[in-house]
Motif scaffolding. Structure first.
Motif: not given
Length: 218
Positions: A134, A172, A175
């Motif tokens: 993550s 996350c 991301l």
């Protein structure tokens, strides 16, 4: 828009090439493509490490990966790109633990992880792998399988527990975007079938934005 690019992944373009001359050519080719896709607006550039080496060759292979990143990461940063090292399948590329250790130890702001849900599901529990990755995940390849092979199925056609994966995606911090990699499965609609493509798009929207959530992906 061209938000992402999967980098060159032929044998001559894998990061763990030990030969200095071949590595120089590999880096040159990647930089050329990176420069062009950055001009098109790409934010991430996926890279494959290469076949997992035998124990005796492992130190040389890991050193080769680091040497390649030493050249690629600064250029990526200049271009506004994030390099995304993709998790692999058993026997190919690094184990999930080795990939995580590499990215965490290398600790360059332009180097992250491409989380491939299908690969993760074959190697372990897809959601658990994503939770471990993550802090470093910058892009994602979403597809499904039955846990035995890299089948590139549409979500729901395999056995990935999607609510757990989606919850992990939402956590996350780095991301940038997610994308499908199910287009090469037999169930994917033909290019001329617009309605079926619309249905597939709607399916991904349902997977990523189940009722009651407010998560937005780009």
């Amino acid at each position: 828009r061209t938000p992402a690019c999967h980098g060159l992944d032929a044998p001559a373009h894998l990061l763990n090439i030990p030969d200095e001359v071949q590595r120089a050519a590999m880096v040159r080719d990647h930089v050329n493509l990176m420069t062009n896709v950055a001009a098109l607006g790409a934010r991430t550039y996926v890279l494959h490490l290469g076949p997992r080496p035998a124990a005796a060759q492992a130190p040389t292979a890991w050193d080769a990966v680091r040497r390649a990143l030493d050249q690629l990461a600064p250029r990526a940063a200049e271009l506004g790109l994030l390099l995304a090292l993709e998790n692999g399948l058993p026997g190919y590329q690094a184990t999930n633990e080795e990939l995580l250790a590499l990215v965490a130890d290398y600790a360059h702001p332009a180097v992250g992880i491409c989380y491939d849900s299908g690969h993760a599901h074959v190697t372990a529990d897809a959601a658990a792998v994503l939770r471990a990755f993550s802090p470093h995940v910058v892009t994602v390849h979403l597809h499904d399988n039955d846990g035995t092979a890299d089948q590139h199925l549409l979500p729901g056609q395999g056995s990935i527990v999607w609510p757990e994966v989606v919850a992990a995606l939402a956590a996350c911090p780095r991301l940038v975007h997610v994308e499908t990699e199910a287009a090469n499965c037999p169930q994917w609609p033909p290019a001329h079938d617009f309605l079926s493509h619309h249905d597939a798009y709607a399916l991904y929207r349902r997977v990523l934005n189940p009722p009651g959530t407010a998560v937005t992906y780009h």
